[in-house]
Design an enzyme around this catalytic site. Sequence first.
Site, mmCIF file in Angstrom:
data_model
loop_
_atom_site.group_PDB
_atom_site.id
_atom_site.type_symbol
_atom_site.label_atom_id
_atom_site.label_comp_id
_atom_site.label_asym_id
_atom_site.label_seq_id
_atom_site.Cartn_x
_atom_site.Cartn_y
_atom_site.Cartn_z
ATOM 1 C CG ASP A 30 -2.057 0.973 1.146
ATOM 2 O OD1 ASP A 30 -3.215 0.540 1.148
ATOM 3 O OD2 ASP A 30 -1.795 2.195 1.068
ATOM 4 C CG HIS A 99 -8.661 -3.028 -2.436
ATOM 5 N ND1 HIS A 99 -9.680 -2.386 -3.102
ATOM 6 C CD2 HIS A 99 -8.446 -2.301 -1.304
ATOM 7 C CE1 HIS A 99 -10.046 -1.315 -2.427
ATOM 8 N NE2 HIS A 99 -9.327 -1.239 -1.321
ATOM 9 C CG HIS A 101 -6.929 -3.102 3.233
ATOM 10 N ND1 HIS A 101 -6.171 -1.948 3.146
ATOM 11 C CD2 HIS A 101 -8.088 -2.818 2.584
ATOM 12 C CE1 HIS A 101 -6.853 -1.018 2.490
ATOM 13 N NE2 HIS A 101 -8.018 -1.519 2.141
HETATM 14 P P1 AMP Z 1 -9.831 1.299 0.381
HETATM 15 O O1 AMP Z 1 -10.258 2.381 1.305
HETATM 16 O O2 AMP Z 1 -10.087 -0.075 0.944
HETATM 17 O O3 AMP Z 1 -10.439 1.451 -1.006
HETATM 18 O O4 AMP Z 1 -8.275 1.411 0.273
HETATM 19 C C1 AMP Z 1 -7.585 1.757 -0.875
HETATM 20 C C2 AMP Z 1 -6.119 1.653 -0.544
HETATM 21 O O5 AMP Z 1 -5.389 1.739 -1.751
HETATM 22 C C3 AMP Z 1 -5.583 2.762 0.364
HETATM 23 O O6 AMP Z 1 -4.998 2.169 1.517
HETATM 24 C C4 AMP Z 1 -4.570 3.477 -0.503
HETATM 25 O O7 AMP Z 1 -3.446 3.929 0.240
HETATM 26 C C5 AMP Z 1 -4.189 2.408 -1.512
HETATM 27 N N1 AMP Z 1 -3.702 2.892 -2.795
HETATM 28 C C6 AMP Z 1 -4.309 3.774 -3.620
HETATM 29 N N2 AMP Z 1 -3.581 3.961 -4.738
HETATM 30 C C7 AMP Z 1 -2.490 3.154 -4.628
HETATM 31 C C8 AMP Z 1 -1.357 2.889 -5.448
HETATM 32 N N3 AMP Z 1 -1.192 3.490 -6.628
HETATM 33 N N4 AMP Z 1 -0.425 2.015 -5.013
HETATM 34 C C9 AMP Z 1 -0.582 1.384 -3.817
HETATM 35 N N5 AMP Z 1 -1.629 1.592 -2.996
HETATM 36 C C10 AMP Z 1 -2.581 2.460 -3.390
#
Ligand code: AMP
Length: 135
Positions: A30, A99, A101
């Site tokens: 992340d 996704h 976590h």
């Molecule tokens: P969510 O709230 O479950 O949709 O979490 C999305 C996650 O994606 C967040 O923790 C972001 O920090 C992560 N994220 C967004 N863009 C990227 C990226 N380009 N590379 C890695 N992580 C990302």
Amino acid sequence: MVESIFLKIARKEIPVHIIYEDENCLSFLDVKPHVKGHTLVIPKKEGVTIFDFEEETLKNLMIAVRNTMAKLQEVLSPDGFNVGWNHNTAGGQVVPHLHVHIMPRWQGDGGGSMHSIVSNPGELSVDEVAELFKI
Ligand code: AMP
């Protein structure tokens, strides 16, 4: 429809730090980690929530989660993990591509458990909620 950033990541059009990959799934760090080794596991197929995927993809996703945890365990030696996903905006989902976590955990790291996500059980008793499921 605008493609989600995670579909672009799955296609290797946007660089990320990949820590596990197989035919069906990709795991990467992340970009804004909440803990060391905070990792996201995505199916390479398009879909926003778990309801958008057929069983085979979901089985493969769970296998990828297990293999990614094993990799994190090997490299970072955490004491535990929290694993889960945010489902729809009410559940905290920001990126519209399923996704999972994975958050490695260490004793005394100051974090909470699943129980700290929300504490608002509502007016109904557990028995009354159970009644709603009876047909
Ligand atoms: P969510 O709230 O479950 O949709 O979490 C999305 C996650 O994606 C967040 O923790 C972001 O920090 C992560 N994220 C967004 N863009 C990227 C990226 N380009 N590379 C890695 N992580 C990302």
